[in-house]
Write a protein that holds these residues in place. Structure first.
Motif, mmCIF file in Angstrom:
data_model
loop_
_atom_site.group_PDB
_atom_site.id
_atom_site.type_symbol
_atom_site.label_atom_id
_atom_site.label_comp_id
_atom_site.label_asym_id
_atom_site.label_seq_id
_atom_site.Cartn_x
_atom_site.Cartn_y
_atom_site.Cartn_z
ATOM 1 N N GLY A 215 -5.482 102.975 52.212
ATOM 2 C CA GLY A 215 -4.654 101.964 52.852
ATOM 3 C C GLY A 215 -4.113 100.882 51.951
ATOM 4 O O GLY A 215 -3.624 99.854 52.439
ATOM 5 N N ASP A 216 -4.165 101.085 50.628
ATOM 6 C CA ASP A 216 -3.630 100.090 49.699
ATOM 7 C C ASP A 216 -2.122 100.294 49.561
ATOM 8 O O ASP A 216 -1.658 101.145 48.811
ATOM 9 C CB ASP A 216 -4.315 100.230 48.342
ATOM 10 C CG ASP A 216 -3.814 99.213 47.320
ATOM 11 O OD1 ASP A 216 -2.964 98.373 47.686
ATOM 12 O OD2 ASP A 216 -4.264 99.265 46.163
ATOM 13 N N LEU A 217 -1.350 99.499 50.308
ATOM 14 C CA LEU A 217 0.102 99.669 50.320
ATOM 15 C C LEU A 217 0.787 99.044 49.109
ATOM 16 O O LEU A 217 1.996 99.224 48.943
ATOM 17 C CB LEU A 217 0.685 99.073 51.604
ATOM 18 C CG LEU A 217 0.234 99.718 52.919
ATOM 19 C CD1 LEU A 217 0.939 99.059 54.100
ATOM 20 C CD2 LEU A 217 0.509 101.215 52.917
ATOM 21 N N SER A 218 0.043 98.338 48.277
ATOM 22 C CA SER A 218 0.674 97.728 47.106
ATOM 23 C C SER A 218 1.244 98.783 46.171
ATOM 24 O O SER A 218 2.212 98.525 45.446
ATOM 25 C CB SER A 218 -0.337 96.860 46.354
ATOM 26 O OG SER A 218 -1.385 97.649 45.800
ATOM 27 N N VAL A 219 0.649 99.999 46.192
ATOM 28 C CA VAL A 219 1.132 101.057 45.296
ATOM 29 C C VAL A 219 2.396 101.722 45.823
ATOM 30 O O VAL A 219 3.030 102.511 45.114
ATOM 31 C CB VAL A 219 0.042 102.122 45.055
ATOM 32 C CG1 VAL A 219 -1.168 101.492 44.385
ATOM 33 C CG2 VAL A 219 -0.366 102.813 46.351
ATOM 34 N N SER A 220 2.781 101.423 47.067
ATOM 35 C CA SER A 220 4.017 101.989 47.632
ATOM 36 C C SER A 220 5.009 100.893 47.990
ATOM 37 O O SER A 220 5.816 101.042 48.903
ATOM 38 C CB SER A 220 3.709 102.824 48.882
ATOM 39 O OG SER A 220 3.140 102.021 49.904
ATOM 40 N N GLY A 221 4.935 99.787 47.260
ATOM 41 C CA GLY A 221 5.850 98.687 47.508
ATOM 42 C C GLY A 221 5.655 98.055 48.876
ATOM 43 O O GLY A 221 6.607 97.546 49.469
ATOM 44 N N ASN A 222 4.414 98.093 49.387
ATOM 45 C CA ASN A 222 4.092 97.559 50.717
ATOM 46 C C ASN A 222 4.907 98.225 51.821
ATOM 47 O O ASN A 222 5.180 97.624 52.858
ATOM 48 C CB ASN A 222 4.279 96.036 50.762
ATOM 49 C CG ASN A 222 3.268 95.311 49.892
ATOM 50 O OD1 ASN A 222 2.091 95.639 49.902
ATOM 51 N ND2 ASN A 222 3.736 94.340 49.121
ATOM 52 N N ASP A 223 5.284 99.468 51.582
ATOM 53 C CA ASP A 223 6.061 100.250 52.554
ATOM 54 C C ASP A 223 5.128 101.292 53.184
ATOM 55 O O ASP A 223 4.812 102.306 52.566
ATOM 56 C CB ASP A 223 7.240 100.924 51.852
ATOM 57 C CG ASP A 223 8.187 101.626 52.820
ATOM 58 O OD1 ASP A 223 7.738 102.060 53.903
ATOM 59 O OD2 ASP A 223 9.370 101.767 52.474
ATOM 60 N N HIS A 224 4.689 101.036 54.404
ATOM 61 C CA HIS A 224 3.755 101.939 55.071
ATOM 62 C C HIS A 224 4.355 103.318 55.279
ATOM 63 O O HIS A 224 3.695 104.344 55.056
ATOM 64 C CB HIS A 224 3.316 101.355 56.420
ATOM 65 C CG HIS A 224 2.544 102.310 57.266
ATOM 66 N ND1 HIS A 224 3.144 103.076 58.249
ATOM 67 C CD2 HIS A 224 1.222 102.663 57.269
ATOM 68 C CE1 HIS A 224 2.234 103.844 58.813
ATOM 69 N NE2 HIS A 224 1.059 103.611 58.243
ATOM 70 N N SER A 225 5.598 103.396 55.723
ATOM 71 C CA SER A 225 6.234 104.687 55.980
ATOM 72 C C SER A 225 6.323 105.512 54.703
ATOM 73 O O SER A 225 6.068 106.721 54.712
ATOM 74 C CB SER A 225 7.633 104.491 56.571
ATOM 75 O OG SER A 225 7.564 103.880 57.843
ATOM 76 N N LEU A 226 6.683 104.861 53.586
ATOM 77 C CA LEU A 226 6.760 105.568 52.312
ATOM 78 C C LEU A 226 5.384 106.086 51.907
ATOM 79 O O LEU A 226 5.258 107.203 51.396
ATOM 80 C CB LEU A 226 7.311 104.654 51.224
ATOM 81 C CG LEU A 226 7.403 105.252 49.815
ATOM 82 C CD1 LEU A 226 8.296 106.483 49.805
ATOM 83 C CD2 LEU A 226 7.900 104.204 48.830
ATOM 84 N N ALA A 227 4.337 105.301 52.156
ATOM 85 C CA ALA A 227 2.983 105.736 51.829
ATOM 86 C C ALA A 227 2.625 107.011 52.591
ATOM 87 O O ALA A 227 2.063 107.955 52.023
ATOM 88 C CB ALA A 227 1.982 104.623 52.155
ATOM 89 N N VAL A 228 2.967 107.057 53.882
ATOM 90 C CA VAL A 228 2.682 108.246 54.683
ATOM 91 C C VAL A 228 3.476 109.437 54.162
ATOM 92 O O VAL A 228 2.957 110.553 54.045
ATOM 93 C CB VAL A 228 3.005 107.990 56.166
ATOM 94 C CG1 VAL A 228 2.843 109.272 56.983
ATOM 95 C CG2 VAL A 228 2.106 106.896 56.729
ATOM 96 N N ILE A 229 4.744 109.224 53.828
ATOM 97 C CA ILE A 229 5.599 110.298 53.334
ATOM 98 C C ILE A 229 5.036 110.884 52.033
ATOM 99 O O ILE A 229 4.935 112.105 51.873
ATOM 100 C CB ILE A 229 7.032 109.779 53.111
ATOM 101 C CG1 ILE A 229 7.714 109.519 54.448
ATOM 102 C CG2 ILE A 229 7.854 110.768 52.279
ATOM 103 C CD1 ILE A 229 9.028 108.769 54.333
#
Length: 286
Positions: A215-229
């Motif tokens: 759940g560390d969204l900092s690695v995806s630019g704080n973009d939750h949707s991008l993290a899931v993708i």
């Protein structure tokens, strides 16, 4: 050169006949340095089988300039175009070998440099559907997207010629099928959930995927949707494109949100992302 001037001049040498078709996508490179097609409307994954994820030329071009993305064209059975992709054929100072020169002379199409500057794309018209690849030569007329740079000879005409006969000759001379010995298929043993996570976390980008999983969204630019993708893309091929297992594995992460089960039209949000990842990973261009 100002950004406005760059935007005005970029991709100026792309043939008008391609610009007129609504088959454009953008692309970016992912954490594994693979080209990922991007929907110009949503900035999410695009797919060769999803026309709604494509756009006209101008929106995709403008987005490419604004977001520093690449530009790509989707080849379909409904258009007359074929692209011949030659990898690693351009040497220092633009030198090419005899085989590449022979193919260029044979096809005499509209030619552009690949994004790396080390390959060539030869665009022609062709009446026969083709889809074939070897180690350093690929030929597609449908079901693929191709990166487009517009980096072509400024003196070359911006016309894509009909080369149906020449494409057939190309196949006969450079793409003959090689008969492979018949092998008895073996049934692979599916990995357990724990084995899948361990393999992912022990990969070259394991720390990155572990961060997403926890759940560390900092690695995806704080973009939750991008993290899931990004996580779904990896799980797609690791589960052999099994949507049920992908769903179960994603629910083991710290990325779970209420919106996952919210309906978006005819499908819920999470199932859309899973289908998107399967379509992308099973037919992606590398």
């Amino acid at each position: 050169m100002s950004k406005a001037e760059l935007s005005l001049n970029a991709y100026q040498r792309v043939p008008v006949e391609l610009k007129q078709l609504p088959q454009w996508v953008n692309w970016r490179t992912d954490e594994m340095h693979r080209k990922v097609p991007v929907n110009p409307h949503t900035l999410r994954n695009a797919g060769v089988n999803w026309p709604k994820s494509w756009s006209g030329f101008e929106p995709a071009r403008e987005l490419a300039i604004e977001r520093d993305l690449g530009l790509g064209f989707v080849l379909t059975e409904g258009d007359p175009y074929t692209c011949v992709d030659l990898d690693d054929c351009v040497g220092p100072r633009g030198r090419i070998d005899g085989r590449t020169r022979e193919i260029l002379d044979m096809l005499s199409g509209w030619v552009e440099l690949s994004p790396s500057g080390k390959g060539l794309h030869i665009w022609v018209r062709n009446d026969e559907p083709v889809s074939r690849r070897t180690k350093d030569l690929e030929v597609y007329s449908y079901g693929r997207w191709m990166s487009v740079t517009g980096r072509s000879n400024p003196e070359a005409p911006l016309v894509i010629p009909d080369r149906t006969a020449e494409v057939e000759e190309l196949f006969e001379r450079f793409l003959q099928r090689v008969e492979q010995p018949v092998r008895v298929p073996t049934q692979p043993i599916p990995l357990s959930d724990l084995e899948i996570w361990n393999q992912l976390f022990e990969s070259e980008r394991g720390e990155f995927y572990a961060s997403l999983c926890y759940g560390d969204l900092s690695v995806s630019g704080n973009d939750h949707s991008l993290a899931v993708i990004l996580l779904a893309n990896q799980l797609a091929w690791m589960t052999d494109y099994d949507p049920g297992r992908m769903r179960a594995l994603l629910y083991e992460t710290k990325l779970v949100r209420e919106k996952w089960e919210q309906r978006r039209g005819d499908i819920i949000w999470l199932d859309y992302q899973i289908q998107d990842a399967i379509a992308y990973m099973s037919g992606r261009r590398t």
